[in-house]
Design a protein around this motif. Structure first.
Motif, mmCIF file in Angstrom:
data_model
loop_
_atom_site.group_PDB
_atom_site.id
_atom_site.type_symbol
_atom_site.label_atom_id
_atom_site.label_comp_id
_atom_site.label_asym_id
_atom_site.label_seq_id
_atom_site.Cartn_x
_atom_site.Cartn_y
_atom_site.Cartn_z
ATOM 1 N N LEU A 40 0.772 -1.351 0.126
ATOM 2 C CA LEU A 40 -0.180 -0.056 -0.027
ATOM 3 C C LEU A 40 0.879 1.193 0.172
ATOM 4 O O LEU A 40 0.316 2.191 -0.161
ATOM 5 N N GLN A 41 2.228 1.254 0.204
ATOM 6 C CA GLN A 41 2.989 2.236 0.419
ATOM 7 C C GLN A 41 3.757 2.667 -1.058
ATOM 8 O O GLN A 41 4.251 3.532 -1.123
ATOM 9 N N PRO A 44 2.031 5.624 -3.256
ATOM 10 C CA PRO A 44 2.296 7.101 -2.701
ATOM 11 C C PRO A 44 3.820 7.336 -2.634
ATOM 12 O O PRO A 44 4.299 8.656 -2.802
ATOM 13 N N GLU A 56 -5.966 8.600 -5.284
ATOM 14 C CA GLU A 56 -7.001 8.927 -4.451
ATOM 15 C C GLU A 56 -7.333 8.268 -3.284
ATOM 16 O O GLU A 56 -7.552 8.417 -2.128
ATOM 17 N N ALA A 57 -7.212 6.651 -3.661
ATOM 18 C CA ALA A 57 -7.297 5.874 -2.703
ATOM 19 C C ALA A 57 -6.078 5.455 -1.631
ATOM 20 O O ALA A 57 -6.130 4.655 -0.970
ATOM 21 N N ALA A 58 -4.880 6.049 -2.072
ATOM 22 C CA ALA A 58 -3.717 6.091 -1.200
ATOM 23 C C ALA A 58 -3.937 6.832 -0.072
ATOM 24 O O ALA A 58 -3.863 7.744 0.226
ATOM 25 N N ARG A 59 -3.856 5.571 1.222
ATOM 26 C CA ARG A 59 -4.024 6.272 2.281
ATOM 27 C C ARG A 59 -2.788 6.088 3.111
ATOM 28 O O ARG A 59 -2.643 6.779 4.403
ATOM 29 N N GLU A 60 -1.610 5.515 2.809
ATOM 30 C CA GLU A 60 -0.630 5.058 3.634
ATOM 31 C C GLU A 60 0.504 6.135 2.989
ATOM 32 O O GLU A 60 0.459 6.649 2.255
ATOM 33 N N PRO A 61 1.267 6.364 4.059
ATOM 34 C CA PRO A 61 2.378 7.432 3.863
ATOM 35 C C PRO A 61 3.515 6.967 2.851
ATOM 36 O O PRO A 61 3.672 5.655 2.975
#
Length: 68
Positions: A40-41, A44, A56-61
């Motif tokens: 998930l990283q 980003p 837009e769906a990327a929530r991890e730093p």
């Protein structure tokens, strides 16, 4: 593939060896670093390196504090 499972195997288990990936990043101005991250990283991190907004769906730093 030889497996005791009838349908083979896949990567849908919630264990670290299925979620964590090695990632190597070489970019101008970025010191060599080593670390662990999750799939998930990846997006980003690449977006931060390219200087563009993450998906837009990327929530991890991003990894390695890139873009911080």
């Amino acid at each position: 593939m030889i497996s005791e499972y009838r349908t083979g195997t896949n990567h849908d288990a919630p264990f670290a060896d299925n979620r964590e990936v090695p990632i190597l990043v070489r970019a101008p101005g970025l010191a060599p670093q080593r670390g662990t991250g999750t799939l998930l990283q990846v997006a980003p991190t690449l977006a931060a390196l390219l200087g563009i907004p993450p998906p837009e769906a990327a929530r991890e730093p991003p990894l390695f504090g890139i873009g911080a």
